[in-house]
Scaffold this motif. Structure first.
Motif, PDB file in Angstrom:
ATOM      1  N   ILE A 213      -6.383 -13.981   0.513  1.00 39.96           N
ATOM      2  CA  ILE A 213      -7.711 -13.402   0.753  1.00 39.96           C
ATOM      3  C   ILE A 213      -7.835 -11.998   0.165  1.00 39.96           C
ATOM      4  CG2 ILE A 213      -7.945 -14.783   2.854  1.00 39.96           C
ATOM      5  CD1 ILE A 213      -7.466 -12.251   4.505  1.00 39.96           C
ATOM      6  N   SER A 214      -6.937 -11.647  -0.744  1.00 36.80           N
ATOM      7  CA  SER A 214      -6.864 -10.263  -1.232  1.00 36.80           C
ATOM      8  C   SER A 214      -8.116  -9.816  -1.980  1.00 36.80           C
ATOM      9  CB  SER A 214      -5.627 -10.082  -2.114  1.00 36.80           C
ATOM     10  OG  SER A 214      -5.646 -10.965  -3.223  1.00 36.80           O
ATOM     11  N   LYS A 215      -8.888 -10.741  -2.554  1.00 40.07           N
ATOM     12  CA  LYS A 215     -10.136 -10.355  -3.220  1.00 40.07           C
ATOM     13  C   LYS A 215     -11.197  -9.898  -2.224  1.00 40.07           C
ATOM     14  CE  LYS A 215      -9.950 -13.438  -7.257  1.00 40.07           C
ATOM     15  NZ  LYS A 215     -10.637 -14.573  -7.929  1.00 40.07           N
ATOM     16  N   ARG A 216     -11.045 -10.291  -0.978  1.00 42.09           N
ATOM     17  CA  ARG A 216     -12.091 -10.067   0.019  1.00 42.09           C
ATOM     18  C   ARG A 216     -11.758  -8.939   0.990  1.00 42.09           C
ATOM     19  NH1 ARG A 216     -14.126 -13.279  -3.024  1.00 42.09           N
ATOM     20  NH2 ARG A 216     -14.905 -11.225  -3.603  1.00 42.09           N
ATOM     21  N   ILE A 217     -10.577  -8.332   0.879  1.00 40.75           N
ATOM     22  CA  ILE A 217     -10.206  -7.259   1.797  1.00 40.75           C
ATOM     23  C   ILE A 217      -9.853  -6.002   1.014  1.00 40.75           C
ATOM     24  CG2 ILE A 217      -9.408  -8.858   3.582  1.00 40.75           C
ATOM     25  CD1 ILE A 217      -6.540  -8.307   2.728  1.00 40.75           C
ATOM     26  N   THR A 218      -9.916  -4.872   1.699  1.00 42.25           N
ATOM     27  CA  THR A 218      -9.572  -3.596   1.068  1.00 42.25           C
ATOM     28  C   THR A 218      -8.450  -2.871   1.799  1.00 42.25           C
ATOM     29  OG1 THR A 218     -11.319  -2.494   2.342  1.00 42.25           O
ATOM     30  CG2 THR A 218     -11.893  -3.287   0.130  1.00 42.25           C
ATOM     31  N   ASP A 219      -8.170  -3.291   3.022  1.00 33.68           N
ATOM     32  CA  ASP A 219      -7.119  -2.661   3.827  1.00 33.68           C
ATOM     33  C   ASP A 219      -5.863  -3.528   3.766  1.00 33.68           C
ATOM     34  OD1 ASP A 219      -5.457  -1.456   5.644  1.00 33.68           O
ATOM     35  OD2 ASP A 219      -6.811  -1.653   7.368  1.00 33.68           O
ATOM     36  N   PHE A 220      -4.833  -3.008   3.096  1.00 31.29           N
ATOM     37  CA  PHE A 220      -3.595  -3.754   2.923  1.00 31.29           C
ATOM     38  C   PHE A 220      -2.459  -3.171   3.768  1.00 31.29           C
ATOM     39  CE2 PHE A 220      -6.070  -4.720  -0.855  1.00 31.29           C
ATOM     40  CZ  PHE A 220      -5.923  -6.104  -0.940  1.00 31.29           C
ATOM     41  N   SER A 221      -2.821  -2.453   4.819  1.00 26.79           N
ATOM     42  CA  SER A 221      -1.793  -1.836   5.661  1.00 26.79           C
ATOM     43  C   SER A 221      -0.923  -2.888   6.344  1.00 26.79           C
ATOM     44  CB  SER A 221      -2.431  -0.919   6.704  1.00 26.79           C
ATOM     45  OG  SER A 221      -3.359  -1.620   7.518  1.00 26.79           O
ATOM     46  N   GLU A 222      -1.526  -4.017   6.734  1.00 26.21           N
ATOM     47  CA  GLU A 222      -0.729  -5.074   7.353  1.00 26.21           C
ATOM     48  C   GLU A 222       0.286  -5.632   6.358  1.00 26.21           C
ATOM     49  OE1 GLU A 222      -3.419  -7.993   8.839  1.00 26.21           O
ATOM     50  OE2 GLU A 222      -4.059  -6.776  10.550  1.00 26.21           O
ATOM     51  N   LEU A 223      -0.132  -5.802   5.120  1.00 28.16           N
ATOM     52  CA  LEU A 223       0.780  -6.294   4.093  1.00 28.16           C
ATOM     53  C   LEU A 223       1.900  -5.288   3.841  1.00 28.16           C
ATOM     54  CD1 LEU A 223       1.416  -8.531   2.073  1.00 28.16           C
ATOM     55  CD2 LEU A 223      -0.142  -7.422   0.446  1.00 28.16           C
ATOM     56  N   GLN A 224       1.564  -4.005   3.809  1.00 31.53           N
ATOM     57  CA  GLN A 224       2.586  -2.969   3.635  1.00 31.53           C
ATOM     58  C   GLN A 224       3.581  -2.999   4.793  1.00 31.53           C
ATOM     59  OE1 GLN A 224       2.614  -0.213   0.899  1.00 31.53           O
ATOM     60  NE2 GLN A 224       4.680  -0.717   1.633  1.00 31.53           N
ATOM     61  N   SER A 225       3.086  -3.159   6.005  1.00 29.19           N
ATOM     62  CA  SER A 225       3.976  -3.199   7.168  1.00 29.19           C
ATOM     63  C   SER A 225       4.924  -4.389   7.091  1.00 29.19           C
ATOM     64  CB  SER A 225       3.157  -3.267   8.461  1.00 29.19           C
ATOM     65  OG  SER A 225       2.397  -2.089   8.647  1.00 29.19           O
ATOM     66  N   LEU A 226       4.407  -5.514   6.653  1.00 32.53           N
ATOM     67  CA  LEU A 226       5.263  -6.692   6.509  1.00 32.53           C
ATOM     68  C   LEU A 226       6.316  -6.474   5.435  1.00 32.53           C
ATOM     69  CD1 LEU A 226       2.476  -9.407   6.732  1.00 32.53           C
ATOM     70  CD2 LEU A 226       4.385  -9.180   8.326  1.00 32.53           C
ATOM     71  N   ALA A 227       5.913  -5.874   4.315  1.00 25.75           N
ATOM     72  CA  ALA A 227       6.866  -5.613   3.235  1.00 25.75           C
ATOM     73  C   ALA A 227       7.973  -4.669   3.680  1.00 25.75           C
ATOM     74  CB  ALA A 227       6.128  -5.031   2.026  1.00 25.75           C
ATOM     75  N   ASP A 228       7.630  -3.717   4.545  1.00 25.17           N
ATOM     76  CA  ASP A 228       8.599  -2.716   4.994  1.00 25.17           C
ATOM     77  C   ASP A 228       9.398  -3.163   6.219  1.00 25.17           C
ATOM     78  OD1 ASP A 228       7.623  -1.070   3.006  1.00 25.17           O
ATOM     79  OD2 ASP A 228       6.279   0.048   4.332  1.00 25.17           O
ATOM     80  N   SER A 229       9.033  -4.289   6.807  1.00 32.26           N
ATOM     81  CA  SER A 229       9.588  -4.663   8.113  1.00 32.26           C
ATOM     82  C   SER A 229      11.033  -5.149   8.056  1.00 32.26           C
ATOM     83  CB  SER A 229       8.723  -5.765   8.742  1.00 32.26           C
ATOM     84  OG  SER A 229       8.860  -6.987   8.019  1.00 32.26           O
ATOM     85  N   GLY A 230      11.444  -5.658   6.918  1.00 33.58           N
ATOM     86  CA  GLY A 230      12.768  -6.284   6.861  1.00 33.58           C
ATOM     87  C   GLY A 230      12.819  -7.584   7.637  1.00 33.58           C
TER      88      GLY A 230
END
Length: 483
Positions: A213-230
């Motif tokens: 759904i990346s074309k439809r959203i502008t806030d990627f903080s959740e994705l960043q948190s997942l990437a950093d979560s280990g």
């Protein structure tokens, strides 16, 4: 592990002898001589094994591989020419599996862990529905169990993003539950009851859907948190795959299929051109040499153009003896491939794309090379020493990086359900051209038609949804893929 799976499948067959699912919820048969419920462990086994097999073979190998141009058909598989139809068998199967998940939650012997794992599988199944058909029944989907046979169709946007009921929220809540429960589960033919791996799978699905759904959203903080979560898939050991067995009852279906079915799955010109341009040894695993060259000192691999009629193939002088078919792992070995939901490589490709597009911070090249290495490792193939230094492979910070990442990702998704098709629809990479004899006016299709049963039994809601999405045709784009 395989013996464990076989045992659980046997137990499930015995257990489900006491109950049955029906395609029509209003036709429920009662057997007073047998119990009316099945233990959660047997239901869970069924949900995982059936959905993974459908994803890998009926949906992945038999259908999506044509749409993503991993396969080209000679004659009988008209989906290669975009005669899409309704795919209603899968629609019905999904709702049957969702009913099983509801039964898990309603069981007197269930617990928090079963319910959370059920929510993960439910989210996966609903994502299949909406990504294949667009707006679909969601919040009222299982109302038939309570006598409501006319569920409304929810919008794709709300199915993914509603703050209370959306797929991403449900997955987040399932993770929280699994991280805070002492309950255990049985019948888990995916991760053998390892709840930590279920958490990684649920988080990795969130990455998949946030990219979707990346074309439809502008806030990627959740994705960043997942990437950093280990706490995403960390290696192929975390892959969400169910191994097929070397013996009955759960062999890869193509192993026992007719030779005609096997011969309908030719290597494509698309695959040939890409893998040869990469000088990629995975071609020797995914496809067989042509019959004409198999005994040569240097066997050759050639593809067939997608979307051709039998007459076109014959009139163009194509020698089918000089066209490659799928590799031995798909045909000659009963357990040569797995029934796949998701691989670690997909997660790494997704993060590489997210970094390259500026959605999150990180090292795109590390994610990219991890992903490719994982794909080679999954197919037990050695990476050429100079592979990552080749100009056609290496990321260089240019606009071509996105194409390189997404094309490698596309290849890694062979037979992973419809994931390759979903990604092509979202990104246009690789650029797949309709074949010369397609039935869709040279347009690339983006969905299946709604099942005819919906027009008959749920007509008002069907008509409302059809009008909302732009018509019940195979070219009506979903919310997440529109430009």
């Amino acid at each position: 592990m395989k013996n464990y799976i076989k045992l659980l499948l046997t137990l499930f067959v015995l257990g489900t002898a006491t109950t049955s699912c029906t395609e029509n919820f209003d036709e429920i048969n009662e057997n007073n001589n047998n119990p009316e419920t099945v233990s959660p462990q047997f239901l869970l086994t069924n949900v995982i094994s059936v959905s993974s097999d459908l994803n890998a073979y009926d949906q992945g190998f038999r259908q999506s591989n044509y749409l993503a141009q991993f396969s080209a058909s000679i004659e009988f598989e008209r989906i290669d020419r975009y005669e899409m139809g309704t795919n209603s068998d899968y629609w019905n199967s999904i709702f049957q599996l969702l009913s099983d998940i509801q039964s898990i939650k309603a069981s007197s012997t269930t617990n928090d862990a079963y319910n959370a794992v059920g929510d993960i599988m439910q989210s996966y199944l609903f994502s299949q529905l909406t990504d294949l058909w667009n707006d679909v029944p969601y919040t009222e989907a299982l109302g038939a169990l309570d006598g409501d046979f006319s569920p409304k169709y929810d919008t794709q946007e709300s199915i993914y993003t509603d703050s209370e009921t959306g797929i991403i929220t449900v997955l987040q809540n399932a993770v929280t539950t699994l991280e805070n429960t002492n309950a255990t589960i049985e019948g888990d033919v995916l991760y053998s009851g390892d709840l930590d791996k279920w958490v990684k799978f649920a988080n990795s699905l969130q990455v998949r859907y946030l990219l979707r759904i990346s074309k439809r959203i502008t806030d990627f903080s959740e994705l960043q948190s997942l990437a950093d979560s280990g706490n995403l898939m960390q290696s192929n050991e975390d892959n969400a795959v169910v191994p097929y067995l070397s013996t009955s009852p759960n062999q890869f279906p193509l192993f026992n299929a007719s030779s005609g079915t096997y011969n309908e799955h030719c290597m494509t010109v698309t695959v040939e051109s890409i893998l040869k341009s990469w000088d990629d040894p995975r071609i020797t695993i995914l496809y067989n040499p042509t019959n004409a060259t198999v005994n040569n000192d240097t066997p050759e691999y050639y593809g067939l153009l997608n979307g051709q009629s039998t007459n076109t193939i014959a009139s163009s002088g194509v020698d089918l003896n000089n066209i490659s078919l799928f590799g031995s792992i798909f045909r000659d070995v009963a357990d040569g491939v797995d029934a796949q939901f998701m691989q670690y490589s997909e997660v790494q490709f997704a993060l590489a794309e997210a970094v390259a597009k500026g959605y999150i911070t990180g090292d795109a090249n590390t994610y990219y090379e991890n992903a490719i290495s994982a794909s080679f490792n999954y197919y037990d193939t050695e990476i050429p020493e100079d592979y990552f230094s080749r100009s056609i492979i290496a990321l260089d910070g240019s606009e071509d990086d996105i194409t390189k990442i997404l094309t490698q990702k596309w290849l890694s998704l062979i037979s992973v359900g419809h994931e390759a098709w979903f990604n092509v629809r979202r990104t246009g990479i690789p650029n797949l051209e309709p074949g010369p004899d397609n039935f869709n006016e040279d347009k690339y299709p983006v969905r299946y038609l709604y099942p005819e049963s919906e027009q008959a039994s749920n007509n008002a809601n069907y008509l409302e949804a059809s009008d909302r999405i732009g018509g019940d045709n195979i070219n009506s784009q979903g919310w997440w893929e529109k430009e």
